[in-house]
Design a protein around this motif. Sequence first.
Motif, short mmCIF file in Angstrom:
data_model
loop_
_atom_site.label_atom_id
_atom_site.label_comp_id
_atom_site.label_asym_id
_atom_site.label_seq_id
_atom_site.Cartn_x
_atom_site.Cartn_y
_atom_site.Cartn_z
N UNK A 196 67.50 66.67 29.91
CA UNK A 196 68.66 66.75 29.01
C UNK A 196 69.00 65.34 28.57
N UNK A 197 69.20 65.17 27.28
CA UNK A 197 69.48 63.86 26.73
C UNK A 197 70.82 63.85 26.01
N UNK A 198 71.24 62.68 25.59
CA UNK A 198 72.48 62.53 24.85
C UNK A 198 72.46 63.40 23.59
N UNK A 199 71.29 63.62 23.02
CA UNK A 199 71.19 64.32 21.75
C UNK A 199 71.00 65.82 21.90
N UNK A 200 70.14 66.26 22.84
CA UNK A 200 69.89 67.70 22.93
C UNK A 200 70.90 68.44 23.80
N UNK A 201 71.80 67.70 24.48
CA UNK A 201 72.82 68.35 25.32
C UNK A 201 74.21 68.31 24.69
N UNK A 202 74.32 67.71 23.49
CA UNK A 202 75.63 67.47 22.89
C UNK A 202 76.16 68.69 22.15
N UNK A 203 77.47 68.70 21.95
CA UNK A 203 78.11 69.72 21.13
C UNK A 203 77.82 69.47 19.66
N UNK A 204 78.32 70.35 18.82
CA UNK A 204 78.12 70.19 17.38
C UNK A 204 78.85 68.96 16.86
N UNK A 205 78.43 68.50 15.70
CA UNK A 205 79.04 67.32 15.11
C UNK A 205 80.53 67.54 14.84
#
Length: 350
Positions: A289-298
């Motif tokens: 899990x990374x900062x990008x694929x685990x984040x919420x929507x913009x």
Amino acid sequence: MSLEVFWFILIGVLWAGYLILEGFDFGVGMLLAVIGRGSTKAETNDKRRLMLTTIGPFWDGNEVWLITAGGAMFAAFPAWYATMFSGFYLAMLLLLVALILRNMGFEYRYKRDSDRWRAGWDAVIIGGSVLPPLLVGVALTNLIHGVPVDRSGNFTGTFFTLLNPMSLLGGVTLVALSLVHGAFFLALKTGGEVREDARRVARQVAPVAALLAAALLVWINVHTGTVWSWAVSVVGLLCFVGALIADRRGRDGVAFGGTFLTIGAAVAAYFLAAYPDVMPSTISAAYSLTVHNAASSHLTLQIMTGAAVVFTPIMLLYTAWNYWVFRKRITTDHIAPQTDPLAKVEAGAH
């Protein structure tokens, strides 16, 4: 800077704030086991009441940082939150139980004027001050070490998977740093024998804490470090050395500031070493899990950022004001004689 990176940094700040602020009252709680003893039971009680009084205005506010860090993870990185809090469920449950019992100790210790009653709650406070930093240290270090996460983002290990050598070193190191941090806080906030006892314990434990911290930070940076994490680690260790020098010179505020910066630098090194991963997988790097694929929507992150810009300064200002109000050094002379609330109730009934 993307909003994902911004919230990764902010969550790191929240964890640093929690471990710095809650760290010293964990340390004070642990120190009940080794200092604060007097020639009589009454004197011992007065010294321990003095120790607990130093953290009385702060400990519940310090715990808000943990709640805020968890809430920010839930909202900004729901996949990270779901995997971590489900995979680390037993550890988190033990953490909550320890915090709840410790808080009960703070409240219930004064409900009866009985040496046996107080001794029991003191033991609860001590245990509840050792276990949380140990568990948090183990949990955060596992985010560097890596855990078994499958393709679907599910944790596939057990509680004992988390107890690897690196994570155990992280837990023990945080306990040692909290103990020294708490000792320097007591030295800053008290006078008389309690202050001298706190300084003595700090000098005894500090070399061990320094060795543990150095070993942990080197291990982390060798495992998955960057130039920035190495640099911050060195700064943190230098701050710790500076704290020891300041303590030798009787500069309690500078010594406390040194351990304050050391813990903050250690957390920063963790997050710098982990980036861009938030939960690396030991099964396959592709499953991490990374900062990008685990984040919420913009859009979610935009709304959260607006709220953070408004409320974070308010929280910081209130915290600073609270510490400013209760900035004075106290001694046992400031501790009023203890009364027995139960006896007052019984007297009123009669």
